[in-house]
Structure formats: C-alpha cells, structure tokens
Design an enzyme around this catalytic site. Structure first.
Site, PDB file in Angstrom:
ATOM      1  N   ASP A 135       0.887  -1.168   0.000  1.00 53.86           N
ATOM      2  CA  ASP A 135       0.000   0.000   0.000  1.00 53.86           C
ATOM      3  C   ASP A 135       0.924   1.218   0.000  1.00 53.86           C
ATOM      4  O   ASP A 135       1.638   1.454   0.964  1.00 53.86           O
ATOM      5  CB  ASP A 135      -0.866  -0.048   1.271  1.00 53.86           C
ATOM      6  CG  ASP A 135      -1.689   1.221   1.486  1.00 53.86           C
ATOM      7  OD1 ASP A 135      -1.530   2.181   0.718  1.00 53.86           O
ATOM      8  OD2 ASP A 135      -2.485   1.229   2.448  1.00 53.86           O
ATOM      9  N   TYR A 163      -3.588   9.523   0.206  1.00 51.30           N
ATOM     10  CA  TYR A 163      -3.467   9.270   1.641  1.00 51.30           C
ATOM     11  C   TYR A 163      -2.412   8.196   1.937  1.00 51.30           C
ATOM     12  O   TYR A 163      -2.447   7.112   1.363  1.00 51.30           O
ATOM     13  CB  TYR A 163      -4.829   8.880   2.240  1.00 51.30           C
ATOM     14  CG  TYR A 163      -4.766   9.098   3.713  1.00 51.30           C
ATOM     15  CD1 TYR A 163      -4.773  10.394   4.214  1.00 51.30           C
ATOM     16  CD2 TYR A 163      -4.573   8.046   4.575  1.00 51.30           C
ATOM     17  CE1 TYR A 163      -4.607  10.621   5.562  1.00 51.30           C
ATOM     18  CE2 TYR A 163      -4.415   8.266   5.915  1.00 51.30           C
ATOM     19  CZ  TYR A 163      -4.428   9.562   6.408  1.00 51.30           C
ATOM     20  OH  TYR A 163      -4.248   9.774   7.735  1.00 51.30           O
ATOM     21  N   GLY A 183      18.736  -5.626  -0.800  1.00 45.79           N
ATOM     22  CA  GLY A 183      18.941  -7.058  -1.057  1.00 45.79           C
ATOM     23  C   GLY A 183      17.709  -7.922  -1.140  1.00 45.79           C
ATOM     24  O   GLY A 183      17.575  -8.721  -2.054  1.00 45.79           O
ATOM     25  N   ASN A 184      16.787  -7.820  -0.179  1.00 43.59           N
ATOM     26  CA  ASN A 184      15.609  -8.685  -0.173  1.00 43.59           C
ATOM     27  C   ASN A 184      14.445  -7.866   0.372  1.00 43.59           C
ATOM     28  O   ASN A 184      14.544  -7.276   1.443  1.00 43.59           O
ATOM     29  CB  ASN A 184      15.886  -9.904   0.733  1.00 43.59           C
ATOM     30  CG  ASN A 184      14.789 -10.943   0.645  1.00 43.59           C
ATOM     31  OD1 ASN A 184      13.600 -10.619   0.589  1.00 43.59           O
ATOM     32  ND2 ASN A 184      15.181 -12.203   0.641  1.00 43.59           N
ATOM     33  N   TYR A 220       2.284   0.492  15.196  1.00 42.38           N
ATOM     34  CA  TYR A 220       1.129   0.262  14.343  1.00 42.38           C
ATOM     35  C   TYR A 220       1.338   0.890  12.970  1.00 42.38           C
ATOM     36  O   TYR A 220       1.611   2.074  12.855  1.00 42.38           O
ATOM     37  CB  TYR A 220      -0.139   0.852  14.976  1.00 42.38           C
ATOM     38  CG  TYR A 220      -1.337   0.649  14.098  1.00 42.38           C
ATOM     39  CD1 TYR A 220      -1.836  -0.632  13.891  1.00 42.38           C
ATOM     40  CD2 TYR A 220      -1.941   1.706  13.436  1.00 42.38           C
ATOM     41  CE1 TYR A 220      -2.913  -0.840  13.051  1.00 42.38           C
ATOM     42  CE2 TYR A 220      -3.018   1.509  12.602  1.00 42.38           C
ATOM     43  CZ  TYR A 220      -3.500   0.233  12.414  1.00 42.38           C
ATOM     44  OH  TYR A 220      -4.560   0.016  11.578  1.00 42.38           O
ATOM     45  N   LYS A 272      -2.861  -2.870   8.814  1.00 38.68           N
ATOM     46  CA  LYS A 272      -2.820  -4.327   8.750  1.00 38.68           C
ATOM     47  C   LYS A 272      -1.998  -4.745   7.540  1.00 38.68           C
ATOM     48  O   LYS A 272      -1.515  -3.907   6.791  1.00 38.68           O
ATOM     49  CB  LYS A 272      -4.249  -4.870   8.699  1.00 38.68           C
ATOM     50  CG  LYS A 272      -4.883  -4.895  10.080  1.00 38.68           C
ATOM     51  CD  LYS A 272      -4.331  -6.031  10.944  1.00 38.68           C
ATOM     52  CE  LYS A 272      -4.683  -5.819  12.402  1.00 38.68           C
ATOM     53  NZ  LYS A 272      -4.192  -6.878  13.263  1.00 38.68           N
ATOM     54  N   ASP A 273      -1.845  -6.037   7.348  1.00 36.39           N
ATOM     55  CA  ASP A 273      -0.861  -6.491   6.377  1.00 36.39           C
ATOM     56  C   ASP A 273      -1.443  -6.922   5.050  1.00 36.39           C
ATOM     57  O   ASP A 273      -0.708  -7.264   4.140  1.00 36.39           O
ATOM     58  CB  ASP A 273      -0.071  -7.643   6.999  1.00 36.39           C
ATOM     59  CG  ASP A 273       0.441  -7.246   8.352  1.00 36.39           C
ATOM     60  OD1 ASP A 273       1.435  -6.534   8.404  1.00 36.39           O
ATOM     61  OD2 ASP A 273      -0.187  -7.629   9.346  1.00 36.39           O
ATOM     62  N   ARG A 307      -9.197   0.663  11.330  1.00 33.08           N
ATOM     63  CA  ARG A 307      -7.986   0.869  12.123  1.00 33.08           C
ATOM     64  C   ARG A 307      -7.285  -0.451  12.463  1.00 33.08           C
ATOM     65  O   ARG A 307      -6.568  -0.541  13.458  1.00 33.08           O
ATOM     66  CB  ARG A 307      -8.305   1.671  13.396  1.00 33.08           C
ATOM     67  CG  ARG A 307      -8.795   3.062  13.046  1.00 33.08           C
ATOM     68  CD  ARG A 307      -9.166   3.934  14.212  1.00 33.08           C
ATOM     69  NE  ARG A 307      -9.774   5.159  13.708  1.00 33.08           N
ATOM     70  CZ  ARG A 307      -9.078   6.225  13.294  1.00 33.08           C
ATOM     71  NH1 ARG A 307      -7.779   6.218  13.348  1.00 33.08           N
ATOM     72  NH2 ARG A 307      -9.694   7.270  12.808  1.00 33.08           N
ATOM     73  N   ASP A 314     -14.554   1.681   6.761  1.00 34.38           N
ATOM     74  CA  ASP A 314     -13.305   1.249   6.090  1.00 34.38           C
ATOM     75  C   ASP A 314     -13.328  -0.254   5.782  1.00 34.38           C
ATOM     76  O   ASP A 314     -12.279  -0.914   5.845  1.00 34.38           O
ATOM     77  CB  ASP A 314     -12.061   1.593   6.920  1.00 34.38           C
ATOM     78  CG  ASP A 314     -11.728   3.075   6.895  1.00 34.38           C
ATOM     79  OD1 ASP A 314     -12.470   3.859   6.268  1.00 34.38           O
ATOM     80  OD2 ASP A 314     -10.711   3.447   7.517  1.00 34.38           O
TER      81      ASP A 314
HETATM   82  C1  F6R Z   1      -7.176  -0.243   8.259  1.00 38.62           C
HETATM   83  C2  F6R Z   1      -6.990   1.072   7.632  1.00 38.62           C
HETATM   84  C3  F6R Z   1      -7.913   2.177   7.975  1.00 38.62           C
HETATM   85  C4  F6R Z   1      -7.196   3.233   8.820  1.00 38.62           C
HETATM   86  C5  F6R Z   1      -8.151   4.369   9.208  1.00 38.62           C
HETATM   87  C6  F6R Z   1      -7.452   5.471   9.999  1.00 38.62           C
HETATM   88  O1  F6R Z   1      -6.228  -1.149   7.801  1.00 38.62           O
HETATM   89  O2  F6R Z   1      -6.064   1.265   6.875  1.00 38.62           O
HETATM   90  O3  F6R Z   1      -9.063   1.713   8.601  1.00 38.62           O
HETATM   91  O4  F6R Z   1      -6.678   2.648   9.971  1.00 38.62           O
HETATM   92  O5  F6R Z   1      -8.702   4.968   8.051  1.00 38.62           O
HETATM   93  O6  F6R Z   1      -6.369   5.910   9.272  1.00 38.62           O
HETATM   94  P1  F6R Z   1      -5.410   7.083   9.765  1.00 38.62           P
HETATM   95  O7  F6R Z   1      -5.018   6.754  11.169  1.00 38.62           O
HETATM   96  O8  F6R Z   1      -4.275   7.016   8.790  1.00 38.62           O
HETATM   97  O9  F6R Z   1      -6.213   8.342   9.673  1.00 38.62           O
HETATM   98 MG    MG Z   2      -3.932   2.023   3.504  1.00 38.76          MG
HETATM   99 MG    MG Z   3      -4.828  -2.022   2.472  1.00 42.40          MG
END
Ligand code: F6R
Ligand code: MG
Ligand code: MG
Length: 382
Positions: A13, A92, A105-106, A229, A232-233, A266, A287
């Site tokens: 991302d 964003y 390297g990796n 934080y 997520k992955d 989040r 989200d």
């Molecule tokens: C979850 C995600 C979103 C953000 C949320 C707050 O993986 O990416 O839910 O956590 O929009 O984002 P910030 O803290 O960047 O304003």
């Molecule tokens: Mg994102």
């Molecule tokens: Mg994402």
C-alpha cells in the site's frame, strides 16, 4: 525435467484513493511501466499489475527463483515510482508500506508483502491469486485448511486418487519465528490446534506428499517489523489448482462462508471477509468490511493467460449478502469486544498511547482480590 518457473506476487500500500478505500490508476500505471522495462530486458517473463482496496499487487513470472535480489529490487522500484505519483496527487499515506529508505537485497522485512513459489510448469498450469484488503496474514488459515484438508469442502480428497494421500502444511509462529510442518489427514487435529489461532500461527505453504508446492502465502506482520502500528498487512496467497491439487471450484468454495477475520477499521476489529469482484474491492463502510479478490490464470511457458475475475459470479452473491448481515450485527457492538479485537491484539494499535494518558489515574484497591477458585477442589471432588 522441464524449465522451472517462479511465480512471484509482491504487494504494498503506497497510497490510498480516497482515504484507505482504493487505488488510483496513475499508481498502477507507474508500477506497470517499471515492470514493462523488466520484461523488455528479459528479467521477467510476464507480469500483471492490479489492486485490491488500497493495495497494489505485482504479479510476476520469471526464471530466477524465490527471493531473487533483482526481481525484488524491480518490485521496490515499481513501488517507489507509484509512491511518486501518490505524492504528486497527495494521496493518503503515500509510501506508507516502504519502511526502509533504500532497497537492501531482499524486499522481505522492508514492508511489502511477498508470496513466491517455484515449480515445474505442468502440461496445463492453473493458478489462483487471492488478494485481501483490511485484514492480515492469518486470514488464509481457514480457507487453506478447507481447500487442502476438509473433505466437506474438497470432494477430491475423498474421490480422487491424486488428492487422497493428503497434504503437508507449513505453519509459522509469527511471534517466535518458528516453523512446524504437519501432515493431513493424520495430524489434522494438531494442525487445527495451532492454525485456529490465526493472529499467532499462519499457514505459510502447503505441499502434497510428493513434495510439490500447492499454496504459499505472505506472512508479514508489519507491526512486528516496524515495532509500531502501521495498518494491517493485507495479505496475498497463491494456490495451484486442478489435477493433483484441488479444483478451481474447491479452491474458491471456502469463501462461500464470509468467515471472521481481524482488520477492518484501524486494523482493530473483527469482521466478515467479503469475496468480491475487482470492481467491488473498494472497502468504504467503516473502512470495510474486509475484502478478498481471486484472480485466475493459466500459465503458458511462464506467460500469464488471464486474469479471470473469479468472484465475479452471482454464486457468491449470498456470501456477500451474509457478509453485510454479519457486518451490521457486529457494527452494533461499537467499541465492545468481540467486534473490537482483544486487548493483546490492541497492543499493536494506537490504543495503548491513549491508555497511557490515564496511567496515573488508576488507584490501587486495598481489598484482597481473590484469584482462588470460589469453590475448593475438595468440594468439587465430593
Ligand atoms: C485499516 C486502515 C484504515 C485506517 C483508518 C485510519 O487497515 O487502513 O481503517 O486505519 O482509516 O487511518 P489514519 O489513522 O491514517 O487516519
Ligand atoms: Mg492504507
Ligand atoms: Mg490495504
């Protein structure tokens, strides 16, 4: 033995449009341009650049094996090029998953997620790439178990001599960085003991008993890499289908249940994983809810014939409807568990910073707090 082909998917991302909901086409074009150069100079056999939510997925074939420095470097440069576009558009979180200043390297451990497998291309090679947004690595545990070990999902485990022997699951303990391999059906219960806790144990790969690779997934936990934080992955998983592996329909079948994953708003909530076509992979409600896309390819001497957008099928409408019902039910819990993740998972979010502000306000309670069972063991024996 024929030529080996490496199928690499590297994802990141590097900027959301709008917020964290989707990806701008200009980022995809920037990544495509870099991969087109790599194809022209012969490094890549073929490639396809796509997205799910705010994540870009570089799907690449080549002859250089897993963890190849040149391929990883090209992927890094493709994400850097996309980041430039994200910065120009002030999208964003521009560059958010590129945790290092420069490639070294990796690409593993530097932010982007990686899933790669190297194999001899079969007479007809069917491959499915699963891409998820607003969830994390362990999300593949349940579907991989169902595909490769559950006879109620995969008829071939019972019916087909090519699948009847079962499979081996490589399971990673993401906290302690340890690996165990468990065989099904013999060790099915042992396997479930671990992978039933997907935030701690993730299925990294699945092999058949002849040692042929059937599936591989990205296992990166960004928070563990970055120590803070960072969202997520949003994991990826590659699955080979047909013949000695589950059929396409058996590979997709686990997603008819919108099972619960962690992620969503989040990265701090449980929610249903909704299988969608690419054009619906733009999570917006709270989200989310978390999304999964499935792209199918046939390989022809390393060339990608595809993709076919496999969840673009009304047969998954009911899963999407159920996901919305579950989403609505969970949302009504607001800040309460089990919608919000348990405390040990919230450790990796921004909540501890807020809790810290109240640290001085807690008063020690003098009365003895009982930690003993109220009823003595003797009483129970009687
Ligand atoms: C979850 C995600 C979103 C953000 C949320 C707050 O993986 O990416 O839910 O956590 O929009 O984002 P910030 O803290 O960047 O304003
Ligand atoms: Mg994102
Ligand atoms: Mg994402």
């Amino acid at each position: 033995m024929g030529d080996l082909v490496t199928f690499s998917v590297i994802k990141a991302d590097v900027g959301g449009w709008v917020g964290h909901s989707s990806t701008h086409e200009r980022l995809l074009d920037a990544a495509r341009n870099r991969l087109a150069e790599a194809q022209a100079d012969g490094t890549l056999v073929d490639f396809h650049v796509t997205r799910c939510g705010d994540d870009i997925f570089l799907i690449m074939t080549h002859r250089r094996g897993d963890n190849d420095e040149r391929v990883h470097h090209i992927a890094w440069e493709a994400f850097e090029a996309a980041t430039e576009e994200a910065k120009a558009l002030k999208l964003y979180g521009a560059g958010q998953d590129l945790l290092a200043d420069a490639f070294s390297g990796n690409i593993r451990g530097m932010g982007p997620g990686v899933a790669e497998m190297t194999f001899e291309e079969r007479r007809s090679e069917t491959i499915i790439v699963f891409m998820a947004d607003k969830t994390s690595a362990g999300a593949w545990n349940l579907p991989l178990f169902k595909m490769f070990a559950d006879p109620f999902n995969t008829a071939g485990l019972v019916i087909s001599p090519a699948l009847h022997d079962g499979f081996r699951f490589e399971v990673l303990d993401v906290r302690e960085n340890k690996l165990i391999t468990l065989s099904t059906p013999e060790e099915m219960y042992d396997l479930l003991m671990f992978i039933g806790a997907p935030s701690r144990f993730t299925v990294r790969a699945v092999y058949n008993k002849r040692g042929e690779i059937g599936a591989v997934s990205s296992t990166q936990r960004l928070a563990l890499i970055a120590g803070r934080y960072v969202g997520k992955d949003d994991p990826v998983c590659i699955v080979r289908a047909q013949s000695q592996f589950p059929a396409v329909g058996e590979v997709l079948e686990p997603f008819a249940l919108p099972f619960t994953v962690e992620g969503w708003m989040r990265g701090s909530h449980h929610g249903p994983l909704m299988p969608v076509a690419l054009h619906e992979a733009n999570p917006s409600r709270f989200d989310g809810p978390p999304r999964v896309c499935a792209l199918g390819f046939q390989l022809a001497d390393g060339r990608l014939v595809g993709p076919r957008d496999l969840f673009d099928d009304p047969a998954f409408d009911e899963a999407r409807r159920q996901a919305n019902v579950i989403a609505e039910y969970l949302r009504r819990h607001g800040p309460f568990e089990p919608h919000r993740l348990p405390m040990e998972e919230m450790e990796y979010t921004t909540m501890p910073q807020v809790m810290e502000r109240l640290a001085d306000r807690w008063e020690v309670v003098e009365e003895e707090q009982t930690t003993q069972p109220v009823v003595s063991e003797e009483a129970v024996d009687d």
